[in-house]
Scaffold this active site. Structure first.
Site, PDB file in Angstrom:
ATOM      1  CG  ASP A 277      -2.176   0.889   0.940  1.00  0.00           C
ATOM      2  OD1 ASP A 277      -2.220   1.561  -0.119  1.00  0.00           O
ATOM      3  OD2 ASP A 277      -3.082   0.941   1.802  1.00  0.00           O
TER       4      ASP A 277
ATOM      5  CG  ASP B  12      -5.655  -5.525   2.389  1.00  0.00           C
ATOM      6  OD1 ASP B  12      -6.276  -4.841   1.557  1.00  0.00           O
ATOM      7  OD2 ASP B  12      -5.347  -5.109   3.519  1.00  0.00           O
TER       8      ASP B  12
ATOM      9  CB  CYS C 100     -10.016 -26.828  10.636  1.00  0.00           C
ATOM     10  SG  CYS C 100      -8.639 -25.744  10.192  1.00  0.00           S
TER      11      CYS C 100
ATOM     12  CB  CYS D 260      -5.055 -25.240  10.448  1.00  0.00           C
ATOM     13  SG  CYS D 260      -5.594 -24.972  12.158  1.00  0.00           S
TER      14      CYS D 260
ATOM     15  CB  CYS E 114      -8.010 -27.786  13.770  1.00  0.00           C
ATOM     16  SG  CYS E 114      -8.763 -26.152  13.961  1.00  0.00           S
TER      17      CYS E 114
ATOM     18  CG  HIS F  36      -8.240 -21.924  13.061  1.00  0.00           C
ATOM     19  ND1 HIS F  36      -8.767 -23.089  12.540  1.00  0.00           N
ATOM     20  CD2 HIS F  36      -9.277 -21.040  13.127  1.00  0.00           C
ATOM     21  CE1 HIS F  36     -10.073 -22.924  12.337  1.00  0.00           C
ATOM     22  NE2 HIS F  36     -10.393 -21.686  12.683  1.00  0.00           N
TER      23      HIS F  36
HETATM   24  N1  GUN Z   1      -6.762   0.543   2.701  1.00  0.00           N
HETATM   25  C1  GUN Z   1      -8.088   0.510   2.953  1.00  0.00           C
HETATM   26  N2  GUN Z   1      -8.729   1.470   2.247  1.00  0.00           N
HETATM   27  C2  GUN Z   1      -7.784   2.136   1.541  1.00  0.00           C
HETATM   28  C3  GUN Z   1      -7.836   3.243   0.614  1.00  0.00           C
HETATM   29  O1  GUN Z   1      -8.887   3.818   0.315  1.00  0.00           O
HETATM   30  N3  GUN Z   1      -6.635   3.643   0.088  1.00  0.00           N
HETATM   31  C4  GUN Z   1      -5.455   3.027   0.419  1.00  0.00           C
HETATM   32  N4  GUN Z   1      -4.320   3.478  -0.135  1.00  0.00           N
HETATM   33  N5  GUN Z   1      -5.391   1.998   1.280  1.00  0.00           N
HETATM   34  C5  GUN Z   1      -6.548   1.558   1.823  1.00  0.00           C
HETATM   35 ZN    ZN Z   2      -7.918 -24.965  12.176  1.00  0.00          ZN
END
Ligand code: GUN
Ligand code: ZN
Length: 372
Positions: A92, A266, A304, A306, A309, A335
């Site tokens: 990011d 993410d 599970c 993992c 578990c 997990h």
């Molecule tokens: N992570 C969650 N939302 C955003 C976003 O709007 N911009 C950026 N750069 N990272 C994020």
């Molecule tokens: Zn597990």
């Protein structure tokens, strides 16, 4: 040779499955990216993260530029070598983290000046510097530098902020240049206003990126509002490029986003909540610190596979959590990451075989049964 590509393999409704290819390996989509903010997925060895099924990790410009410093990581051979993860890394761009974490921020057309939340030192981040830092880190998927207003914000503020982010997207594109083997993603903004989302998507596609993120969601608007936006926002983006929903989410958020055409996500949730004793399962959530687990010989989830578990009881996990033992966060994180990756694999298979709706119905039915 561009050295990177995105191939869509199947679509079922709006849900898609495909592969992003990079010189560091393939990323199967829909993909969930574990968060490795400070050059580690907390509590996990990189080979363990891989064993959960992750193809790619997320790193953060903001944290790494402050500590240990991007130039230092570059001198040491780049982020992959530094953290011992040789597969793809997405970073990011820093603007979002500056706004949420740092002190004394000052935003101008040029960029943002802020004080580090670690030591109060003063720093400056611009689209150009963000591209430079992400290059020093050796990131495979670089994010454009953007800004995202805290919600609730009025329409004028959201529009102004989005247009600034679009000017920064152009500067990010110009500064990134041509780097075979690396991808640059633009970030759509515009809050919950469909015309602003459309304007943002148009600005980004005119510039041209290797992928497109939906930013500015999961910032307190609630799931209904987020899904409302995802009902139209992905449709403004090119079909032949990956679409990444930033910072999402809980298992039902992830499933709803994929259903609406998102390819990548993410979230810190599986790792962070593992450290606070939360386990996510097919039947819902449990908190291992709850006294009802103290004598329970069963695993978190008997289905599970993992390590937590396969080899440990709820009673043991309860004990090590209560005793503040390090293995508690390690096992629960493993997990949770395993479960999140299992959801992704389930969706990839279902989309390939044209049975996403049935898969989704099972996903919700099992959670509704509860009984964990
Ligand atoms: N992570 C969650 N939302 C955003 C976003 O709007 N911009 C950026 N750069 N990272 C994020
Ligand atoms: Zn597990």
């Amino acid at each position: 040779m561009a050295q990177t590509s995105f191939e869509l393999k199947a679509q079922d409704g709006q849900a898609r499955t495909g592969v992003i290819s990079t010189p560091r390996g393939d990323i199967r989509t829909p993909a969930f990216m574990p968060v490795g903010t400070a050059a580690t997925v907390k509590g996990m060895m990189p080979e363990s993260v891989r064993a959960t099924g992750a193809d790619i990790l997320l790193g953060n410009t903001y944290h790494l530029m402050l500590r240990p410093g991007a130039e230092r990581i570059d001198r040491l051979g780049g982020l992959h070598k530094f953290m011992n993860w040789d597969r793809p890394i997405l970073t990011d761009s820093g603007g979002f983290q500056v706004m949420s974490l740092s002190d004394l921020r000052k935003l101008t057309e040029e960029g943002v000046t802020f004080k580090s939340h670690y030591d109060g030192s003063k720093h400056h981040l611009t689209p150009e510097r963000s591209m430079e830092v992400q290059k020093l880190l050796g990131s495979d998927i670089v994010m454009a530098f953007d800004e995202c207003p805290a919600l609730p914000a009025d329409r004028d503020r959201i529009a102004q902020s989005m247009r600034l982010s679009m000017r920064w997207a152009q500067r990010s594109r110009d500064a990134f240049g041509d780097r075979p083997g690396h991808m640059l993603f633009g970030i759509m903004q515009g809050g919950l206003e469909s015309d602003l989302r459309e304007e943002s998507a148009k600005a980004l596609t005119d510039i041209g990126f290797d992928g497109y993120a939906v930013g500015g969601l999961a910032v307190g608007e609630g799931q209904d509002a987020m899904f409302g936006c995802l009902d139209y926002a992905p449709g403004f983006l090119p079909e032949d490029k990956p679409r990444y929903l930033m910072g999402v989410g809980k298992p039902d958020d992830i499933v709803g986003a994929v259903k609406r055409g998102i390819d990548m996500m993410d979230c810190v949730l599986p790792s962070r909540s593992g450290r606070t004793g939360q386990a996510w399962t097919r039947r819902g959530q449990i908190n291992i610190k709850n006294a009802r687990h103290a004598d329970d010989p069963r695993p978190i989830d008997e289905h599970c596979t993992c390590p937590a578990c396969s080899s440990y009881s709820r009673a043991y996990l309860h004990h090590v959590f209560r005793s503040h033992e390090m293995i508690s966060g390690m096992l629960l994180t493993w997990h949770n990451l395993h479960y999140f990756q299992e959801i992704m694999q389930g969706m990839r298979d279902a989309i390939s075989e044209g049975r996403f709706d049935a898969w989704e119905a099972d996903f919700h039915a099992l959670r509704a049964e509860g009984d964990i």
